[in-house]
Write a protein that holds these residues in place. Structure first.
Motif, PDB file in Angstrom:
ATOM      1  N   LEU A  96     -15.238 -22.328  49.393  1.00 45.51           N
ATOM      2  CA  LEU A  96     -14.705 -22.130  48.041  1.00 45.51           C
ATOM      3  C   LEU A  96     -15.098 -20.748  47.537  1.00 45.51           C
ATOM      4  N   PRO A  97     -14.154 -20.034  46.905  1.00 43.49           N
ATOM      5  CA  PRO A  97     -14.431 -18.653  46.489  1.00 43.49           C
ATOM      6  C   PRO A  97     -15.348 -18.571  45.284  1.00 43.49           C
ATOM      7  N   ARG A  98     -15.877 -17.381  45.075  1.00 48.23           N
ATOM      8  CA  ARG A  98     -16.662 -17.098  43.883  1.00 48.23           C
ATOM      9  C   ARG A  98     -15.715 -16.846  42.698  1.00 48.23           C
ATOM     10  N   PRO A  99     -16.266 -16.814  41.482  1.00 53.03           N
ATOM     11  CA  PRO A  99     -15.432 -16.494  40.310  1.00 53.03           C
ATOM     12  C   PRO A  99     -14.827 -15.096  40.420  1.00 53.03           C
ATOM     13  N   GLU A 100     -13.664 -14.933  39.799  1.00 55.26           N
ATOM     14  CA  GLU A 100     -13.031 -13.617  39.788  1.00 55.26           C
ATOM     15  C   GLU A 100     -13.589 -12.723  38.691  1.00 55.26           C
ATOM     16  N   LEU A 101     -14.274 -13.343  37.731  1.00 57.30           N
ATOM     17  CA  LEU A 101     -14.900 -12.557  36.669  1.00 57.30           C
ATOM     18  C   LEU A 101     -15.978 -11.640  37.234  1.00 57.30           C
ATOM     19  N   VAL A 102     -16.138 -10.486  36.621  1.00 58.08           N
ATOM     20  CA  VAL A 102     -17.204  -9.556  37.004  1.00 58.08           C
ATOM     21  C   VAL A 102     -17.978  -9.194  35.747  1.00 58.08           C
ATOM     22  N   ALA A 103     -19.280  -9.402  35.766  1.00 56.90           N
ATOM     23  CA  ALA A 103     -20.107  -9.087  34.599  1.00 56.90           C
ATOM     24  C   ALA A 103     -20.081  -7.593  34.316  1.00 56.90           C
ATOM     25  N   ALA A 104     -20.030  -7.248  33.025  1.00 59.25           N
ATOM     26  CA  ALA A 104     -19.998  -5.849  32.625  1.00 59.25           C
ATOM     27  C   ALA A 104     -21.318  -5.159  32.959  1.00 59.25           C
ATOM     28  N   THR A 105     -21.250  -3.863  33.188  1.00 62.68           N
ATOM     29  CA  THR A 105     -22.466  -3.079  33.429  1.00 62.68           C
ATOM     30  C   THR A 105     -23.056  -2.650  32.094  1.00 62.68           C
ATOM     31  N   PRO A 106     -24.272  -3.070  31.769  1.00 60.26           N
ATOM     32  CA  PRO A 106     -24.869  -2.721  30.464  1.00 60.26           C
ATOM     33  C   PRO A 106     -25.004  -1.213  30.287  1.00 60.26           C
ATOM     34  N   ALA A 107     -24.719  -0.748  29.086  1.00 64.18           N
ATOM     35  CA  ALA A 107     -24.818   0.687  28.799  1.00 64.18           C
ATOM     36  C   ALA A 107     -26.262   1.167  28.882  1.00 64.18           C
ATOM     37  N   ALA A 108     -27.191   0.265  28.604  1.00 68.53           N
ATOM     38  CA  ALA A 108     -28.607   0.648  28.614  1.00 68.53           C
ATOM     39  C   ALA A 108     -29.202   0.686  30.017  1.00 68.53           C
ATOM     40  N   LEU A 109     -28.423   0.341  31.013  1.00 69.69           N
ATOM     41  CA  LEU A 109     -28.943   0.290  32.380  1.00 69.69           C
ATOM     42  C   LEU A 109     -29.232   1.697  32.895  1.00 69.69           C
ATOM     43  N   PRO A 110     -30.461   1.964  33.390  1.00 69.96           N
ATOM     44  CA  PRO A 110     -30.764   3.290  33.950  1.00 69.96           C
ATOM     45  C   PRO A 110     -29.842   3.618  35.118  1.00 69.96           C
ATOM     46  N   THR A 111     -29.473   4.858  35.237  1.00 72.17           N
ATOM     47  CA  THR A 111     -28.556   5.289  36.300  1.00 72.17           C
ATOM     48  C   THR A 111     -29.106   4.964  37.680  1.00 72.17           C
ATOM     49  N   ALA A 112     -30.418   5.074  37.858  1.00 73.09           N
ATOM     50  CA  ALA A 112     -31.033   4.823  39.162  1.00 73.09           C
ATOM     51  C   ALA A 112     -30.876   3.366  39.593  1.00 73.09           C
TER      52      ALA A 112
END
Length: 309
Positions: A96-112
């Protein structure tokens, strides 16, 4: 099959950025190599403490007494690896496949850390049952039932909170449907109950039984998945552990018994299995490191009892 898509969308649409970041950290506690590492570390600590306790009990005993085989707690690793193999087989069986939704990338996430986060929320492979929920239920549930720190009720409650947090993180990150989580926990608990029942009734020691069971489940996973989903890695790790235990385990000073003969034969067979895995898979870089890790996981059970006697 109803897997809770509406619930997932509702959660996905209301999750703040800070919760996504927290979920990305918590979910790592259920990663395959984290739960295997936790099992290895716990087995080493338990083996060492049991060997020391056994040594104190035998201080005034006859020095000809048999070596203390029972101090080994490395069977914990075999139980966890067997569970991961069973989970792999189930994933490919249901497909069975995974969800097609993709969680957004938080703006506060460090680039590294952005690439690490993206890899966490854009997984491939099948989604049912949840491997993180399954693996966490087996590994942390097993530790709660095995270690002796605190009361059993507190240990089980702590494991339940940890499993719940890891499982919830998978829904928050939109990599699993709620039904995947429920199934992962339920099957993980069922597997744990079944393997502990088997270990109590096996005519052989727990370490041999746990790793032999892991090999069997890994071979099933290999057959179902077509050598996919780390099934070869699990088989090699379990075979390396069983071979090391069968060949190097502390030997009783009494004359050889049919059970001792079994262990010698088991060591030969598992070494043959490792050679077969290399031939079938054609990947020394997959089989050899996993087999070495399996033997490494067993090492304290081979060395510590000799130091303490």
């Amino acid at each position: 099959m109803f897997r809770g898509g509406d619930v997932l969308e509702a959660v996905h649409g209301s999750v703040p950025e800070w919760m996504l970041l927290l979920a990305a950290l918590v979910t790592r506690l259920g990663d395959v190599w984290i739960v295997i590492s936790v099992a290895i570390a716990a087995s080493w600590v338990l083996t060492w403490s049991r060997a020391n306790a056994d040594s104190h009990r035998q201080e005034h005993a006859d020095s000809s007494r048999d070596a203390p085989i029972h101090v080994s707690a490395c069977w914990l690793v075999g139980v966890v690896v067997g569970g991961l193999a069973a989970m792999t087989a189930l994933k490919y069986l249901f497909a069975l496949p995974r969800p097609e939704l993709v969680a957004a990338t938080p703006a506060a996430l460090p680039t590294a850390l952005e690439s690490t986060y993206v890899s966490t929320v854009t997984l491939g492979g099948y989604g049912f049952p949840s491997g993180h929920a399954f693996g966490a239920s087996v590994a942390y549930g097993l530790l709660a039932l095995t270690i002796r720190t605190g009361t059993r009720r507190v240990r089980v409650a702590t494991a339940a909170v940890l499993v719940g947090a890891i499982s919830l993180s998978r829904v928050v990150l939109a990599v699993h449907y709620p039904a995947d989580i429920v199934a992962g926990i339920a099957v993980g608990v069922g597997y744990l109950a079944a393997i502990l029942w088997l270990l109590e009734r096996s005519p052989f020691d727990r370490t041999s039984t746990a790793f032999a069971s892991a090999i069997g489940l890994s071979l099933v996973a290999m057959a179902v998945s077509g050598f996919g989903g780390r099934s070869v890695t699990y088989a090699a790790l379990a075979a390396g552990g069983l071979a090391a235990w069968s060949i190097g385990r502390p030997r009783p000073r009494s004359p050889p018994t049919p059970r001792a003969t079994y262990h010698a034969e088991a060591g030969t067979v598992t070494l043959g299995l490792l050679a077969g895995l290399v031939a079938l898979e054609g990947g020394l870089m997959t089989v050899v490191p996993a087999a070495v890790l399996g033997a490494f996981a067993i090492a304290p059970a081979l060395v510590v009892p000799r130091w303490s006697t």
